[in-house]
Design a protein around this motif. Structure first.
Motif, PDB file in Angstrom:
ATOM      1  N   VAL A 146      13.303  -0.806  14.572  1.00 46.79           N
ATOM      2  CA  VAL A 146      13.090  -1.385  15.671  1.00 46.79           C
ATOM      3  C   VAL A 146      11.602  -0.935  16.263  1.00 46.79           C
ATOM      4  CG1 VAL A 146      13.526  -1.278  18.510  1.00 46.79           C
ATOM      5  CG2 VAL A 146      15.456  -1.575  16.726  1.00 46.79           C
ATOM      6  N   LEU A 147      11.123   0.137  15.628  1.00 42.87           N
ATOM      7  CA  LEU A 147       9.661   0.607  16.544  1.00 42.87           C
ATOM      8  C   LEU A 147       8.661   0.218  15.444  1.00 42.87           C
ATOM      9  CD1 LEU A 147      10.587   4.444  17.359  1.00 42.87           C
ATOM     10  CD2 LEU A 147      10.193   2.445  18.888  1.00 42.87           C
ATOM     11  N   GLY A 148       9.117  -0.372  14.376  1.00 42.50           N
ATOM     12  CA  GLY A 148       7.945  -0.779  13.464  1.00 42.50           C
ATOM     13  C   GLY A 148       7.671  -0.015  12.204  1.00 42.50           C
ATOM     14  N   ILE A 149       8.091   0.992  12.341  1.00 38.66           N
ATOM     15  CA  ILE A 149       7.976   1.963  11.192  1.00 38.66           C
ATOM     16  C   ILE A 149       8.370   1.627   9.949  1.00 38.66           C
ATOM     17  CG2 ILE A 149       8.196   4.525  10.694  1.00 38.66           C
ATOM     18  CD1 ILE A 149       6.712   3.881  13.401  1.00 38.66           C
ATOM     19  N   ASN A 150       9.355   1.029   9.870  1.00 40.74           N
ATOM     20  CA  ASN A 150       9.845   0.294   8.460  1.00 40.74           C
ATOM     21  C   ASN A 150       9.045  -0.606   8.077  1.00 40.74           C
ATOM     22  OD1 ASN A 150      11.934   2.422   8.435  1.00 40.74           O
ATOM     23  ND2 ASN A 150      13.495   0.827   8.806  1.00 40.74           N
ATOM     24  N   ALA A 151       8.604  -1.383   9.295  1.00 42.78           N
ATOM     25  CA  ALA A 151       7.721  -2.726   8.802  1.00 42.78           C
ATOM     26  C   ALA A 151       6.480  -1.976   7.954  1.00 42.78           C
ATOM     27  CB  ALA A 151       7.497  -3.582  10.000  1.00 42.78           C
ATOM     28  N   GLY A 152       6.083  -1.147   8.727  1.00 37.98           N
ATOM     29  CA  GLY A 152       4.734  -0.488   8.318  1.00 37.98           C
ATOM     30  C   GLY A 152       4.665   0.185   6.844  1.00 37.98           C
ATOM     31  N   ALA A 153       5.749   0.832   6.727  1.00 38.63           N
ATOM     32  CA  ALA A 153       6.250   1.332   5.320  1.00 38.63           C
ATOM     33  C   ALA A 153       6.184   0.310   4.266  1.00 38.63           C
ATOM     34  CB  ALA A 153       7.596   2.483   5.112  1.00 38.63           C
ATOM     35  N   ALA A 154       6.941  -1.030   4.452  1.00 38.32           N
ATOM     36  CA  ALA A 154       6.820  -1.944   3.820  1.00 38.32           C
ATOM     37  C   ALA A 154       5.566  -2.515   3.468  1.00 38.32           C
ATOM     38  CB  ALA A 154       7.881  -3.076   4.360  1.00 38.32           C
ATOM     39  N   PHE A 155       4.755  -2.702   4.299  1.00 38.04           N
ATOM     40  CA  PHE A 155       3.196  -2.896   4.170  1.00 38.04           C
ATOM     41  C   PHE A 155       2.413  -1.898   3.300  1.00 38.04           C
ATOM     42  CE2 PHE A 155      -1.086  -3.189   5.115  1.00 38.04           C
ATOM     43  CZ  PHE A 155      -1.346  -4.508   5.455  1.00 38.04           C
ATOM     44  N   GLY A 156       2.894  -0.740   3.232  1.00 42.50           N
ATOM     45  CA  GLY A 156       2.324   0.134   2.405  1.00 42.50           C
ATOM     46  C   GLY A 156       2.422   0.024   1.055  1.00 42.50           C
ATOM     47  N   LEU A 157       4.013  -0.364   0.975  1.00 44.88           N
ATOM     48  CA  LEU A 157       4.499  -0.418  -0.512  1.00 44.88           C
ATOM     49  C   LEU A 157       4.133  -1.812  -1.203  1.00 44.88           C
ATOM     50  CD1 LEU A 157       6.970   0.401  -2.307  1.00 44.88           C
ATOM     51  CD2 LEU A 157       7.624  -2.185  -1.926  1.00 44.88           C
ATOM     52  N   ILE A 158       3.786  -2.714  -0.190  1.00 41.82           N
ATOM     53  CA  ILE A 158       3.077  -4.025  -0.950  1.00 41.82           C
ATOM     54  C   ILE A 158       1.541  -3.709  -1.229  1.00 41.82           C
ATOM     55  CG2 ILE A 158       2.212  -6.222  -0.182  1.00 41.82           C
ATOM     56  CD1 ILE A 158       5.200  -6.142  -0.636  1.00 41.82           C
ATOM     57  N   ALA A 159       1.111  -2.997  -0.664  1.00 39.85           N
ATOM     58  CA  ALA A 159      -0.358  -2.476  -1.099  1.00 39.85           C
ATOM     59  C   ALA A 159      -0.352  -1.723  -2.473  1.00 39.85           C
ATOM     60  CB  ALA A 159      -0.994  -1.580  -0.025  1.00 39.85           C
ATOM     61  N   TYR A 160       0.790  -0.685  -2.403  1.00 43.91           N
ATOM     62  CA  TYR A 160       0.968  -0.093  -3.609  1.00 43.91           C
ATOM     63  C   TYR A 160       1.271  -0.922  -4.669  1.00 43.91           C
ATOM     64  CZ  TYR A 160       3.374   2.908  -7.042  1.00 43.91           C
ATOM     65  OH  TYR A 160       3.945   3.196  -8.300  1.00 43.91           O
ATOM     66  N   ILE A 161       2.093  -1.796  -4.700  1.00 45.58           N
ATOM     67  CA  ILE A 161       2.374  -2.769  -5.865  1.00 45.58           C
ATOM     68  C   ILE A 161       1.150  -3.711  -6.088  1.00 45.58           C
ATOM     69  CG2 ILE A 161       3.789  -4.896  -6.170  1.00 45.58           C
ATOM     70  CD1 ILE A 161       6.019  -3.847  -4.327  1.00 45.58           C
ATOM     71  N   SER A 162       0.285  -3.883  -5.422  1.00 42.94           N
ATOM     72  CA  SER A 162      -0.975  -4.656  -5.745  1.00 42.94           C
ATOM     73  C   SER A 162      -1.784  -3.896  -6.529  1.00 42.94           C
ATOM     74  CB  SER A 162      -1.733  -4.987  -4.501  1.00 42.94           C
ATOM     75  OG  SER A 162      -0.774  -5.754  -3.382  1.00 42.94           O
ATOM     76  N   PHE A 163      -1.665  -2.456  -6.575  1.00 44.29           N
ATOM     77  CA  PHE A 163      -2.630  -1.872  -7.610  1.00 44.29           C
ATOM     78  C   PHE A 163      -1.753  -1.461  -8.629  1.00 44.29           C
ATOM     79  CE2 PHE A 163      -4.756  -1.224  -3.445  1.00 44.29           C
ATOM     80  CZ  PHE A 163      -5.903  -1.400  -3.861  1.00 44.29           C
ATOM     81  N   PHE A 164      -0.436  -0.797  -8.514  1.00 43.63           N
ATOM     82  CA  PHE A 164       0.380  -0.233  -9.721  1.00 43.63           C
ATOM     83  C   PHE A 164       1.476  -1.174 -10.069  1.00 43.63           C
ATOM     84  CE2 PHE A 164      -1.249   3.182  -7.253  1.00 43.63           C
ATOM     85  CZ  PHE A 164      -1.941   3.860  -8.280  1.00 43.63           C
ATOM     86  N   ARG A 165       1.925  -1.944  -9.731  1.00 44.68           N
ATOM     87  CA  ARG A 165       3.022  -2.910  -9.842  1.00 44.68           C
ATOM     88  C   ARG A 165       4.311  -2.305 -10.401  1.00 44.68           C
ATOM     89  NH1 ARG A 165       0.687  -8.334  -9.774  1.00 44.68           N
ATOM     90  NH2 ARG A 165      -1.343  -8.216  -9.211  1.00 44.68           N
TER      91      ARG A 165
END
Length: 265
Positions: A99-118
């Motif tokens: 609800v507070l958006g923390i999970n959404a921020g973590a998911a965004f961080g993972l997408i950034a990670y995947i873009s580099f390491f996949r």
């Protein structure tokens, strides 16, 4: 009945409930060790655990089932305690990392990670909690800035409303970035965003373990402050609590715990 008697009664009830839930958890773990495409009898599980099982039984137990069970336990504990902190800080029983958006921020961080390491495999997996924490921390900072009032500090009701709005925006950005990935990487990202412990191994366990064993005791040490928050900010301040400072510290700890847990589950 005086307050001390009520306190002791509640404490006994809490201990009894905790013992029952611990028994349920242990039962589920034993069932999980037995369950799968290849079934292992309780005797086989016990032999494998103490080092007397066959090579196949040991591989199934130690390389596949046990790491995923441990990841599930650690992530569940992390998300549960983070949710309790968010509820206590905001004085809202509906508050949680989602609800507070923390999970959404973590998911965004993972997408950034995947873009580099996949990949979630190998030593690079140890970096996943850092990326998800960075994503969650940045989003949390944005939410805190919008929810902060220079005269009244961090307002719980504004924290909830801003969190919902920011979560929607970040989720849209995450979806946009994920659509730019190739087919295989997008399928991997979609599975992760849906939630799964498939293919997790001991590297992932060791990636999450330090966050859990360090942050949970710190939160427990400061948990008495959450009780003061239920009385209201003015009452908590009159009892000697630095309300804004304590709220920010607890929120930062809960954000770190939530992001690390989300990164693996």
């Amino acid at each position: 009945m005086d307050e001390k008697a009520i306190f002791l009664l509640r404490r006994k009830r809490t201990i009894r409930v905790a013992i029952v839930l611990l028994g349920v958890a242990l039962t589920v773990i034993l069932i999980s060790l037995n369950t799968g495409t290849i079934r292992l009898s309780p005797t086989s599980v016990l032999k494998a655990l103490i080092g007397y099982g066959t090579a196949e039984e040991s591989m199934i137990l130690y390389e596949y089932r046990l790491p995923r069970i441990i990841i599930t336990m650690l992530a569940g504990a992390g998300l549960g305690i983070a949710g309790a902190v968010f509820q206590g800080v905001s004085r809202n029983t509906l508050a949680d990392p989602g609800v507070l958006g923390i999970n959404a921020g973590a998911a965004f961080g993972l997408i950034a990670y995947i873009s580099f390491f996949r990949s979630l495999d190998g030593p690079a997996a140890l970096m996943i909690p850092l990326f998800t924490f960075a994503g969650g921390a940045v989003i949390a900072l944005v939410i805190f800035l919008f929810a902060y009032d220079r005269y009244r500090g961090l307002l719980p009701i504004r924290l909830i409303l801003v969190g919902i709005a920011v979560s929607a925006g970040v989720s849209a950005m995450t979806l946009l970035l994920s659509l730019r990935l190739d087919e295989d990487t997008y399928a991997f990202a979609a599975r992760w965003l849906a939630g799964s412990v498939w293919s997790r191994d001991w590297v992932n366990v060791w990636g999450l373990f330090p966050w859990i064993v360090v942050l949970i005791p710190i939160i427990y040490y400061r948990s008495a402050t959450l009780d003061l928050f239920t009385l209201g900010d003015e009452t908590a301040a009159s009892l000697g609590s630095a309300v804004t400072r304590s709220r920010l510290i607890l929120l930062a700890l809960a954000v770190a715990l939530s992001c690390a847990s989300v990164s693996m589950a």
